[in-house]
Design a protein around this motif. Sequence first.
Motif, PDB file in Angstrom:
ATOM      1  N   ASN A  16       0.859  -1.177   0.000  1.00  0.00           N
ATOM      2  CA  ASN A  16       0.000   0.000   0.000  1.00  0.00           C
ATOM      3  C   ASN A  16       0.895   1.226   0.000  1.00  0.00           C
ATOM      4  O   ASN A  16       1.191   1.817   1.042  1.00  0.00           O
ATOM      5  N   CYS A  60      -7.662   4.632   5.815  1.00  0.00           N
ATOM      6  CA  CYS A  60      -6.563   5.351   5.171  1.00  0.00           C
ATOM      7  C   CYS A  60      -6.950   6.775   4.769  1.00  0.00           C
ATOM      8  O   CYS A  60      -6.482   7.737   5.367  1.00  0.00           O
ATOM      9  N   ASN A  84      -1.700  12.611   3.021  1.00  0.00           N
ATOM     10  CA  ASN A  84      -2.702  11.887   3.798  1.00  0.00           C
ATOM     11  C   ASN A  84      -2.711  12.332   5.259  1.00  0.00           C
ATOM     12  O   ASN A  84      -3.713  12.210   5.945  1.00  0.00           O
TER      13      ASN A  84
HETATM   14 MO   LIG Z   1      -2.813   4.365   4.014  1.00  0.00          MO
END
Ligand SMILES: [Mo]
Length: 672
Positions: free
Chosen positions: A12, A140, A296
């Motif tokens: 990922n 996420c 993120n």
């Molecule tokens: Mo992530």
Amino acid sequence: MERINKSVCPHNCPDTCGLMVTVEDQKLKRLTGDKQHPVTKGVICEKIRNGYIEKIYGKDRLLRPLKRKGKKGSGDFQEISWDEAIDEIVATYQRILEQHGSRSILPYSYSGTIGVIQNGSMDRRFFNRLGSAVLDRTICSAAGNAAFVYTMGAQVGVNPEETVEAKLIIVWGGNIVLSNMHQWLYIREAKKRGAFVIVVDVEENETARQADWFIQIKPGTDAALALGIMNILVKNKWYDSSFLKKHTTGVEELFDHVKDYEVERVAAITGVKPMDIIKLANRYGAESRSFIRIGNGQQHHRCGGMSTRAILCLPALVGAWQYRGCGALFFNLKQGELFSDILQRTDLRKEKARVVNMNQIGEALLNKEQPIYSLFVYNSNPAAVAQGQTKLLEGLMREDLFTVVHDQRLTDTARFADLVLPATTAFEHGDLYRSYWHRYWQMSKPVISPIGESKSNTDLFRLLAKAFGFTDPCFQEEDEALMQQALFGELPINAVIWDTFKSGKPVKFEAKASLSEMEPWVDGKYETPSQKIELYSEKMKQEGLFPLPLYEEEKGSKHRFSLITPPHRLGLNSQFIDKTKEEPRLEIHVDDAAFFNIQDGNWIRIWNENGEVKCRATVSTRTQQGVLIGRGVWWHRNFQGKGNFNRLTSSQLSDMGGGATFFSTTVSVEKI
Ligand SMILES: [Mo]
Ligand SMILES: Nc1nc2c(c(=O)[nH]1)N[C@H]1C(S)=C(S)[C@@H](COP(=O)(O)OP(=O)(O)OC[C@H]3O[C@@H](n4cnc5c(=O)[nH]c(N)nc54)[C@H](O)[C@@H]3O)O[C@H]1N2
Ligand SMILES: Nc1nc2c(c(=O)[nH]1)N[C@H]1C(S)=C(S)[C@@H](COP(=O)(O)OP(=O)(O)OC[C@H]3O[C@@H](n4cnc5c(=O)[nH]c(N)nc54)[C@H](O)[C@@H]3O)O[C@H]1N2
Ligand code: SF4
């Protein structure tokens, strides 16, 4: 004999690198970057170069199924055969189904591999047919995704290969030098061509150290900064009227709204100096060829949706989207959509699903009204990665919870299992990969045989489907058939494309999405209700949210410190990190350290209502006063067996999308 095959990194990680694997005498000897891959260009990260071979052949690799002997969490198991393991699952599930119904069984999976087939195909078919509860996979980027959908209509962003052409670049709330290294290489190239690079972050991370200008911001205040920039852009008329007119809705409302964000107020909220806010707005207003790499990290907060939405309004205001490689990029989920309904056979589900948000897994396991009696974990290590760890561990200790874990190693989660099943690694099974950042897809074939008795995810669920007597032919389809369905759905297979995939070469592939869906700014058709970029969103209003980007202060806390636990250079979420020579550390600002009489290397304890952890302190000037940085999702044993930083995180959700709020954690500190 030595052979070299093309393959793909399964992790990922946005980069989804093309790899070259050297196999000698049936053993994997070397992993390097594929020089012919248009994005990888032969460069891969140290985690994979150094850690993956150990993952495959390490002494702690799971070789056979295990059944629990001792107390949950103790790691005391005995080996059993696959037949025994499958029989046990069938017998236990029959009992649970009779007594409690299928909704009391919960699959839990995430991103151990992001290969399309091993991540979500036969497993989903199995659980859909079983009628189990459904996991909402929000850990996420759910808050940021929701912001994109409200604002842009979908998860669309610029093609990263083109970002070398931007002249002003802002990396906002991410640490891409280590989390998306090839984006950083493009930025370096842009820099060579004259671009100015800014990093907005709460700490001077690895990326900030290489930027031209680092702007340090207080956690969870990015929306205020973005609105403050907009205030200045609007005042000075540094916006692109024709772009706004053609592509956006709500310009007047937004212009009026940003009046609330005067420089002095924004400076007080964000901790950024007034002069720096003005300078930043000046730069952004003066250069339309700008690119924002939205990280993120800024959205792993309670206000994560609004934070992303506010940042995302900036490129619309200045019309940056019109220029090649300019605009913004969070994650590119729109490029090349899969036929996921066919792959996952959603039609097999007969009743409306019970949905459990994975960010509240601890609560779900402790819920007495709608109890869960089995947790089936694969592709994930929730005992380490999930927020709200204290409740989760309490749930995993339940004697009446039947936990199955399919993994390559005896992870923190596997230690709590009743049954542990050995899983293959990415080089022992085949898959189809699509990056959520660059534009290439690639197929990989197994290059070595499964180690021990390990099975791939698809093999496991084919086996389970058979044992449960699921007769629909879809349950026995082979991996290549699944890949074809992912790519072509029910359309005829395009032999030329399929052959290229089979050759192992990366394919620039646009399965369903046309270029205009991926880049709506080209012809002005966005997937929002108004088909424009929605600076003002009526939909948000109807759903009870504030329709414009908004800064909202996080509620006060009695604890003095924010705890930020970002990814570690040597870990990939919970993988690899436990075996590094480093140890978990908490970085504390020198002035705070002096106040608490903490010296570099001292043991400290941090705690809050959710739990506590102890580790050594690193005294630094890279963080700011009031902010502790604890890098990495370590294993519990790296913390004397007592959980990791997620012990302190709560199960609160973000303002939109039901996202995780890892970084909205506050703690107290003491020296021990
Ligand atoms: Mo992530
Ligand atoms: N404190 C804190 N916590 C975080 C984060 C953070 O920044 N701070 N980040 C969060 C984010 S963004 C994410 S995406 C999540 C990631 O959470 P996860 O997806 O759970 O992360 P990983 O550790 O990459 O993978 C989990 C497990 O999958 C296993 N695995 C790998 N390949 C396979 C396979 O083919 N089959 C099976 N059955 N298993 C396999 C690995 O061995 C590993 O144990 O963590 C989140 N947790
Ligand atoms: N080496 C390595 N690479 C990885 C991973 C890994 O674990 N290790 N994980 C992968 C995964 S699953 C993901 S999702 C990506 C994530 O990668 P990124 O998009 O880079 O996101 P994060 O790493 O979560 O971002 C962490 C940064 O956000 C900053 N931050 C935290 N709160 C705030 C805030 O309120 N405002 C601002 N401006 N900054 C803030 C932190 O200080 C830190 O520098 O990385 C992937 N790549
Ligand atoms: S973890 Fe990311 S950067 Fe490292 S090899 Fe895999 S895809 Fe490439």
